[in-house]
Design an enzyme around this catalytic site. Structure first.
Site, PDB file in Angstrom:
ATOM      1  N   CYS A  39       0.810  -1.220   0.000  1.00  0.00           N
ATOM      2  CA  CYS A  39       0.000   0.000   0.000  1.00  0.00           C
ATOM      3  C   CYS A  39       0.839   1.264   0.000  1.00  0.00           C
ATOM      4  CB  CYS A  39      -0.920  -0.005   1.214  1.00  0.00           C
ATOM      5  SG  CYS A  39       0.001  -0.089   2.748  1.00  0.00           S
TER       6      CYS A  39
HETATM    7  C1  LIG Z   1       0.611  -4.751   3.298  1.00  0.00           C
HETATM    8  S1  LIG Z   1       1.730  -6.065   3.448  1.00  0.00           S
HETATM    9  C2  LIG Z   1       0.632  -7.400   3.849  1.00  0.00           C
HETATM   10  C3  LIG Z   1       1.227  -8.331   4.813  1.00  0.00           C
HETATM   11  C4  LIG Z   1       0.472  -9.613   5.119  1.00  0.00           C
HETATM   12  N1  LIG Z   1      -0.198 -10.161   3.957  1.00  0.00           N
HETATM   13  C5  LIG Z   1      -0.458  -9.498   6.290  1.00  0.00           C
HETATM   14  O1  LIG Z   1      -1.610  -9.840   6.199  1.00  0.00           O
HETATM   15  O2  LIG Z   1      -0.055  -9.094   7.360  1.00  0.00           O
HETATM   16  C6  LIG Z   1       2.225  -6.356   1.787  1.00  0.00           C
HETATM   17  C7  LIG Z   1       3.122  -7.564   1.605  1.00  0.00           C
HETATM   18  O3  LIG Z   1       3.307  -7.756   0.191  1.00  0.00           O
HETATM   19  C8  LIG Z   1       4.592  -8.287  -0.011  1.00  0.00           C
HETATM   20  N2  LIG Z   1       4.971  -8.103  -1.409  1.00  0.00           N
HETATM   21  C9  LIG Z   1       5.446  -6.995  -2.022  1.00  0.00           C
HETATM   22  N3  LIG Z   1       5.655  -7.219  -3.327  1.00  0.00           N
HETATM   23  C10 LIG Z   1       5.321  -8.512  -3.556  1.00  0.00           C
HETATM   24  C11 LIG Z   1       5.343  -9.341  -4.701  1.00  0.00           C
HETATM   25  N4  LIG Z   1       5.749  -8.881  -5.886  1.00  0.00           N
HETATM   26  N5  LIG Z   1       4.935 -10.620  -4.580  1.00  0.00           N
HETATM   27  C12 LIG Z   1       4.520 -11.097  -3.384  1.00  0.00           C
HETATM   28  N6  LIG Z   1       4.479 -10.356  -2.252  1.00  0.00           N
HETATM   29  C13 LIG Z   1       4.880  -9.079  -2.343  1.00  0.00           C
HETATM   30  C14 LIG Z   1       5.454  -7.519   0.990  1.00  0.00           C
HETATM   31  O4  LIG Z   1       6.656  -8.217   1.281  1.00  0.00           O
HETATM   32  C15 LIG Z   1       4.510  -7.400   2.197  1.00  0.00           C
HETATM   33  O5  LIG Z   1       4.725  -8.438   3.117  1.00  0.00           O
END
Ligand SMILES: C[S@@+](CC[C@H](N)C(=O)[O-])C[C@H]1O[C@@H](n2cnc3c(N)ncnc32)[C@H](O)[C@@H]1O
Length: 439
Positions: A63
């Site tokens: 985000c």
């Molecule tokens: C807002 S956080 C959500 C964290 C988690 N899903 C939770 O519920 O607490 C966004 C997550 O997306 C991951 N992310 C960023 N780019 C990504 C990608 N290309 N593929 C998979 N995950 C990704 C980040 O590492 C981060 O952990």
């Protein structure tokens, strides 16, 4: 989110993140069904997910590109919102759940993602929920989009609203829960007793109570400073307030929440601070983790401290995810039906001249039809009526009652179409007014 959904009763069969350290924390605490993967790699992930045939796909796409604290220029990370929608449209689970910051609702990425999801046949509920009203001691407003195949938009709004508590959860509530069978309340008069059994009323409710300190009272040493200080500091956004009392929720947790007050803040304190920032406790990482809904004993030991701060700030608090999960599962099981907004009754009176009794009857027939449909709403009214006709319960009704139930569903549709049309006209007028001003 996985933890909360598990608690609600969902079985999590697969999880993904591209960050190795987040994957390891997940593996240690939730399970080995987690993969390190780039979710933009649709060609690889799409078929993998499709083979699993899940009932629900859940995601919290990054985000930073939308958040108030970020730069608001949609970049690479916003693409994950589109990737999420693409994966959902490839796999077509019955349900999906997506979390993001409220500002995402106005982004181009969400406009694109939304169009894909609507074209794929999902009805959407787009709700901004405050975590403090769902069992989390934190004012954290986030956008949750819940989609279900074939539904009308807004199908789950009333159920999410009913799951809210009347009062926000405070830090004191969180500390009381952690203390178990006894808790400490800051004495109102210096020298007064501060330890109270959680079985009985708190001093704010029953201040004259003179019960002794429970013999099994076990103070939580890590919380002693916070409890005794009665106020805590969190690094504010921009010009926000830094100091809060234990009788409030914390503000939304960010990576820097537990930083000490900086000289700039000490020189320019917020006028509403209840005590000077120098007298407020600075939160520990463990406390911030709990404020974000992680259980005591969550194993963060595999990640460096700075990364832990980031993971905590990223998370959807488990209690909030649990509440949403329960709402989804209840609707899936046909245990809840959408509520009827009060304006429907007013419209029946204005538009069709219904009496009070006729309005009550129309609403109760609508509810009855919805119960026969197991709470489902349908994007298409013809499908809704066909589904109603096909239920065994409907077939047992008298001819007159069957016709009344059909009429109630049709009336509701008529009202909703008028509402949509009115909104569309207002939007057009507003756009025309802006264009006229610009000209
Ligand atoms: C807002 S956080 C959500 C964290 C988690 N899903 C939770 O519920 O607490 C966004 C997550 O997306 C991951 N992310 C960023 N780019 C990504 C990608 N290309 N593929 C998979 N995950 C990704 C980040 O590492 C981060 O952990």
């Amino acid at each position: 989110m996985s933890l909360g959904l598990q608690r609600a009763g969902c079985e999590i069969i697969q999880a993904y993140d591209s960050w190795d350290k987040a994957v390891e924390v997940y593996r240690r605490n939730i399970g080995s069904h987690v993969w390190q993967a780039d979710l933009k790699d649709i060609f690889r992930i799409g078929p993998m997910l499709a083979a699993l045939a899940p009932d629900l796909i859940v995601g919290g796409p990054p985000c930073q590109d939308f958040s108030a604290a970020g730069e608001r220029v949609e970049g690479e990370r916003a693409a994950l919102t589109r990737a999420f929608a693409m994966l959902v449209t490839i796999v077509r689970p019955k349900w999906f759940l997506m979390e993001n910051v409220p500002l995402a609702a106005r982004s181009q990425a969400w406009t694109d993602a939304r169009a894909m999801l609507v074209n794929a046949g999902y009805g959407l509920t787009e709700s901004k929920l405050d975590a403090s009203l769902y069992g989390v001691p934190q004012r954290r407003r986030r956008l949750f989009v819940i989609g279900r195949l074939g539904e009308q938009n807004g199908f789950l709004e009333s159920a999410l609203a009913s799951a809210r508590s009347a009062q926000p959860m405070t830090i004191r509530d969180m500390l009381s829960n952690a203390l178990g069978d006894a808790c400490y309340f800051q004495p109102r008069v210096s020298g007064n007793r501060g330890i109270w059994s959680t079985d009985g009323p708190a001093p704010a409710i029953c201040r004259s109570s003179k019960r002794p300190i429970p013999p099994n009272y076990k103070p939580h040493p890590a919380d002693a400073t916070l409890v005794e200080t009665g106020a805590f500091f969190t690094r504010p956004y921009y010009e926000g307030r830094g100091v809060r009392t234990l009788d409030e929720p914390a503000p939304a947790v960010i990576r820097t929440t537990r930083e000490r007050p900086r000289p700039h803040y000490l020189a320019n304190p917020h006028p509403a601070d209840p005590v000077p920032a120098t007298q407020a406790a600075v939160l520990t990482q463990e406390q911030v983790s709990r404020i974000q809904g992680f259980p005591v004993g969550w194993d963060w030991s595999s990640a460096p401290s700075r990364d832990v701060d980031q993971m905590i700030a990223n998370a959807v608090p488990a209690a909030l995810a649990e509440a949403i999960g329960r709402v989804i599962l209840a609707r899936e099981a046909g245990e809840s039906i959408p509520g009827i907004p009060g304006q429907f009754g007013q419209w029946l009176r204005r538009r069709h001249g219904f009496s009070k009794l006729a309005i009550r009857n129309a609403k109760s027939r609508l509810n009855r039809a919805r119960r026969f449909l197991n709470g489902r709403t349908f994007a298409d009214v013809a499908l809704e009526l066909a589904a109603l006709e096909s239920t065994a319960a409907f077939a047992t009704l008298s001819k007159g009652m069957r016709s009344d139930l059909r009429a109630a569903l049709r009336l509701y549709r008529e009202w909703q179409s008028e509402l949509t049309e009115r909104k569309r006209t207002k939007m057009k007028e507003a756009t025309a007014a802006i264009d006229a001003m610009a000209a």
